[in-house]
Write a protein that holds these residues in place. Structure first.
Motif, PDB file in Angstrom:
ATOM      1  N   PRO A 196       0.801  -1.224   0.000  1.00  0.00           N
ATOM      2  CA  PRO A 196       0.000   0.000   0.000  1.00  0.00           C
ATOM      3  C   PRO A 196       0.836   1.276   0.000  1.00  0.00           C
ATOM      4  N   GLU A 219      -3.568  -2.525   4.034  1.00  0.00           N
ATOM      5  CA  GLU A 219      -4.592  -3.144   3.184  1.00  0.00           C
ATOM      6  C   GLU A 219      -5.366  -4.233   3.928  1.00  0.00           C
ATOM      7  N   TRP A 220      -4.979  -4.547   5.155  1.00  0.00           N
ATOM      8  CA  TRP A 220      -5.640  -5.619   5.906  1.00  0.00           C
ATOM      9  C   TRP A 220      -6.871  -5.095   6.645  1.00  0.00           C
TER      10      TRP A 220
END
Length: 319
Positions: free
Chosen positions: A216, A249-250
Motif C-alpha cells: 500500500p 490493506e488488511w
C-alpha cells in the motif's frame, strides 16, 4: 603532541515505526539502512528486502516494533518504473555489463504497436529464469559473486505474476522504452526487460530501474537521505509512520481494553467475523496497535504481537 579526542559515543534509543526511504543510486540496501539507523540513533532496525545498488526508489525501513512486520512488505506486490535500452544485450542484463550483441537496425524498425504487443505478452502469470547477476543464493553465495568469477550455475525457473505493464514513454531516437510494472514479489525486472527485447527480436537491457511501490506504500511517501541529513532530530522522527502502515490493506479488528489484555497474553478471543487470513488488531482508550492475527472458526488468533513495553513506548513517541 596532543592526544586526539575520542569521538562521542552515540546513545541509542527505542524508536518505533517505518521510514519510507527513496534509496539513491549505487548504495546497497544495508548501507542505506545503517545510515538512517545512525541518523535516528535507533536501537533496532531492519529493511524489507534488498533493492539492487543500481536501482533507486522506495525502500521501507523498519525500526523497533515495526521490524516484526518486515515480512509483510517483503511478501507484498511491488511497483517499478524501468527504462529499457532496445537493440543491445549485455552480459549482466543492465548497463554495467559488456555488450554481447547490438541490433540497433532491427530496433529502429519497431513501431509502438509492435512494442505494445510484445509487452502485452508478458502480462499475467509467467515463468522467469533468475539471472546470474542477482542476489539469489547458491551454496551460501550470491549468484552475482559467482557470475563475476565467470561461474554459471543451474537455476530453477520461478513463477511470478505481472499484474500490469504499461508503456510510459518510447524514445525511438535513443531506442529507450520506459515501462511501469506492477508485479508479485520475486519478479526480476532485469529478466523481464531481456525477455521483452527477445520477443521484439532486437534484444534489450535494463538501463534504469526505480521502485515506485510496495504493497500500500508508494514512492510519493518517501524521503531522501539528503533530506533526512538536513533535518533536526524532531524532523527525522516525524518522517516515521506507525508500524501498522505496512498492514494498511488488511481488515482491522478493535478490542475492548479487557479483551486487548487477554489477546496480548496470547489467548484466543471470540469475534463475530468470518475467516480472515490477515487482520490488524487494535485496543481502545487509548487506541493502540497490538499486532497481527487471523480469524478462524470465529476465533481471533494472534500471529505477531507487540509487547506492553513497545506499545507504551509507541504511545509516548506519538504524544
Amino acid at each position: 603532541m596532543s592526544a586526539v579526542a575520542p569521538r562521542p559515543k552515540i546513545v541509542k534509543r527505542a524508536v518505533h515505526g517505518v521510514l519510507m526511504l527513496d534509496k539513491p543510486l549505487g548504495l546497497t540496501s544495508n548501507d542505506a539502512l545503517q545510515k538512517v539507523k545512525r541518523l535516528l540513533r535507533a536501537e533496532k532496525a531492519g529493511h524489507t528486502g534488498t533493492l539492487d545498488p543500481l536501482a533507486t526508489g522506495l525502500l521501507p525501513l523498519t525500526f523497533g516494533a515495526a521490524t516484526k512486520f518486515s515480512q509483510v512488505s517483503l511478501e507484498a506486490d511491488k511497483g517499478y518504473r524501468a527504462t529499457l535500452r532496445l537493440g543491445i544485450t549485455t552480459t549482466t542484463g543492465d548497463g554495467e555489463g559488456e555488450i554481447l550483441e547490438q541490433r540497433d537496425a532491427i530496433a529502429r524498425t519497431l513501431d509502438l504497436d509492435a512494442i505494445r504487443a510484445a509487452c502485452e505478452a508478458f502480462k499475467g502469470a509467467i515463468s522467469q529464469l533468475p539471472p546470474m547477476y542477482s542476489a539469489l543464493k547458491h551454496q551460501g553465495r550470491a549468484l552475482y559473486e559467482l557470475a563475476r568469477e565467470g561461474v554459471t550455475v543451474e537455476r530453477q525457473p520461478r513463477n511470478v505474476t505481472i499484474h500490469a505493464l504499461d508503456i510510459v514513454d518510447w524514445q525511438p531516437d535513443e531506442l529507450l522504452l520506459v515501462i511501469d510494472v506492477r508485479c508479485t514479489k520475486g519478479t526480476y525486472i532485469r529478466t523481464l526487460g531481456e525477455d521483452i527485447g527477445a520477443k521484439l527480436g532486437c534484444g534489450a537491457h535494463l538501463a534504469g530501474l526505480r521502485r515506485t511501490a510496495s504493497g500500500p506504500v508508494s514512492i510519493d511517501q518517501a524521503v531522501t537521505l539528503e533530506q533526512l541529513e538536513a533535518m533536526d532530530d524532531a524532523g527525522r522522527l516525524a518522517q516515521l509512520t506507525a508500524p501498522d502502515s505496512l498492514l494498511g490493506e488488511w481488515p482491522e479488528v478493535e478490542l475492548s481494553n479487557d479483551e486487548a489484555g487477554r489477546f496480548l497474553s496470547g489467548m484466543r478471543r471470540r469475534v463475530a467475523l468470518g475467516d480472515l487470513p490477515q487482520v490488524r488488531v487494535y485496543g481502545q482508550m487509548p487506541r493502540a496497535f497490538l499486532g497481527s492475527a487471523h480469524v478462524a472458526g470465529g476465533e481471533l488468533i494472534a500471529d505477531r504481537l507487540l509487547s506492553p513495553t513497545e506499545i507504551a513506548s509507541m504511545l509516548m513517541q506519538a504524544a
